[in-house]
Design a protein around this motif. Structure first.
Motif, short mmCIF file in Angstrom:
data_model
loop_
_atom_site.label_atom_id
_atom_site.label_comp_id
_atom_site.label_asym_id
_atom_site.label_seq_id
_atom_site.Cartn_x
_atom_site.Cartn_y
_atom_site.Cartn_z
N CYS A 186 -27.10 9.87 3.41
CA CYS A 186 -27.50 8.48 3.65
C CYS A 186 -27.32 8.14 5.12
O CYS A 186 -26.73 8.91 5.89
N GLU A 187 -27.83 6.99 5.51
CA GLU A 187 -27.60 6.43 6.83
C GLU A 187 -27.41 4.93 6.68
O GLU A 187 -27.89 4.33 5.72
N LEU A 188 -26.71 4.33 7.64
CA LEU A 188 -26.55 2.88 7.66
C LEU A 188 -27.49 2.29 8.70
O LEU A 188 -27.69 2.88 9.77
N ASN A 189 -28.05 1.12 8.38
CA ASN A 189 -28.86 0.44 9.39
C ASN A 189 -27.97 -0.36 10.32
O ASN A 189 -26.75 -0.47 10.11
N SER A 190 -28.56 -0.93 11.35
CA SER A 190 -27.77 -1.62 12.38
C SER A 190 -27.01 -2.82 11.80
O SER A 190 -25.87 -3.09 12.20
N SER A 191 -27.62 -3.53 10.86
CA SER A 191 -26.95 -4.69 10.26
C SER A 191 -25.73 -4.26 9.46
O SER A 191 -24.69 -4.93 9.48
N GLN A 192 -25.84 -3.16 8.75
CA GLN A 192 -24.70 -2.66 7.98
C GLN A 192 -23.57 -2.20 8.89
O GLN A 192 -22.39 -2.43 8.59
N ILE A 193 -23.92 -1.58 9.99
CA ILE A 193 -22.90 -1.13 10.95
C ILE A 193 -22.17 -2.33 11.55
O ILE A 193 -20.94 -2.34 11.67
N ILE A 194 -22.94 -3.36 11.93
CA ILE A 194 -22.32 -4.58 12.47
C ILE A 194 -21.39 -5.21 11.44
O ILE A 194 -20.27 -5.63 11.76
N ALA A 195 -21.84 -5.26 10.19
CA ALA A 195 -21.03 -5.86 9.13
C ALA A 195 -19.75 -5.05 8.91
O ALA A 195 -18.67 -5.63 8.73
N LEU A 196 -19.86 -3.73 8.94
CA LEU A 196 -18.68 -2.88 8.73
C LEU A 196 -17.67 -3.09 9.86
O LEU A 196 -16.46 -3.18 9.61
N ARG A 197 -18.16 -3.19 11.08
CA ARG A 197 -17.25 -3.45 12.20
C ARG A 197 -16.59 -4.82 12.07
O ARG A 197 -15.40 -4.98 12.34
N THR A 198 -17.37 -5.81 11.65
CA THR A 198 -16.82 -7.16 11.48
C THR A 198 -15.74 -7.18 10.41
O THR A 198 -14.67 -7.78 10.59
N LEU A 199 -16.01 -6.53 9.30
CA LEU A 199 -15.01 -6.46 8.22
C LEU A 199 -13.78 -5.68 8.67
O LEU A 199 -12.65 -5.99 8.25
N GLY A 200 -13.98 -4.68 9.51
CA GLY A 200 -12.85 -3.94 10.05
C GLY A 200 -11.94 -4.83 10.88
O GLY A 200 -10.71 -4.75 10.79
N ARG A 201 -12.56 -5.69 11.69
CA ARG A 201 -11.76 -6.63 12.49
C ARG A 201 -11.00 -7.59 11.59
O ARG A 201 -9.85 -7.96 11.88
N GLN A 202 -11.62 -8.00 10.49
CA GLN A 202 -10.93 -8.90 9.56
C GLN A 202 -9.74 -8.20 8.90
O GLN A 202 -8.68 -8.81 8.71
N ALA A 203 -9.92 -6.93 8.55
CA ALA A 203 -8.80 -6.17 7.96
C ALA A 203 -7.65 -6.07 8.95
O ALA A 203 -6.47 -6.24 8.58
#
Length: 248
Positions: A135-152
């Motif tokens: 699989c691959e992630l699109n740019s929106s998914q990558i941004i969301a993952l980074r954002t959720l990482g900051r929240q964690a």
């Protein structure tokens, strides 16, 4: 096993948060559930990397709570603290093709993880998503993952600061108790001798009355008066100290 630069300091930072081995928390579980949904993956984790183990503060989509660190994808992900590590097909990646998480029952094929880097610059672990197919992630998914990482990471920081504040409050309470005990002892140690001085001076003044010159008598009376003023000052200072200590 790959070891990051400043590993001893990084491990000390992980220990400071005191999260490894703690119970599951809804706040972290909501982050992994959302990460899995956004990225379309069956598994999402908040990981912390200790000396020998990778431990999961939250594990969505798997019953695993930890793995050995030497097989952890996240051990590679924390090497790049400014980005995201994406493995589209672990079966074709020389770093992971023989990994038991890939070849065994878990059949991990896809991995994407963002490092959780604290304010001091140490990567504590990751927020990551995993899947069973290429699989691959699109740019929106990558941004969301980074954002959720900051929240964690923010949740970790909040828990650390709360724990440190509780420790400071406990130490302050102990200090306050010690100050109150000191004040009580000071009252006894200062007032008792001063009271004796005042009483002796009063007795001396009484005995000297009509036996010495008026000037000498006034000096004795001034000694009594000064003693009383000093006693009043001590009482006031102690009262102010106790009041200030109580309000603090």
């Amino acid at each position: 096993m790959m070891i990051v630069e400043n590993e001893n300091e990084r491990l000390a930072a992980v220990d400071q948060y005191q999260l490894m081995g703690t119970a599951a928390e809804r706040d972290f579980d909501e982050i992994t559930a959302l990460a899995a949904q956004i990225c379309g993956m069956p598994i999402a984790l908040v990981t912390l990397l200790g000396k020998e183990k990778q431990w999961f503060k939250s594990h969505h989509g798997t019953a695993l709570q930890e793995t050995d660190r030497d097989i952890a994808f996240c051990n590679h992900a924390i090497q790049d603290q400014n980005g995201i590590m994406v493995v589209t097909d672990a079966r074709q990646d020389e770093r992971f093709r023989n990994n038991p998480l890939v070849t065994g029952d878990h059949k991990i094929v896809f991995y994407a993880g963002v490092p959780l880097v604290n304010p001091e610059g140490y990567a504590l672990g990751t927020l990551c998503v995993l899947g069973h197919g290429q699989c691959e992630l699109n740019s929106s998914q990558i941004i969301a993952l980074r954002t959720l990482g900051r929240q964690a990471l923010m949740l970790m920081e909040m828990r650390l600061k709360t724990r440190l504040l509780e420790q400071q409050n406990l130490e302050l309470a102990r200090t306050n108790a010690a100050l109150q005990e000191f004040a009580k002892r000071a009252v006894h140690d200062l007032k008792n001798p001063l009271t004796s001085i005042i009483l002796n001076s009063q007795a001396l003044t009484y005995r000297l009355r009509d036996k010495v010159e008026e000037r000498t008598l006034r000096l004795a009376e001034m000694n009594v008066s000064s003693g009383k003023e000093l006693a009043a000052m001590i009482n006031q200072l102690l009262e102010e100290a106790l009041t200030a200590n109580h309000h603090s």
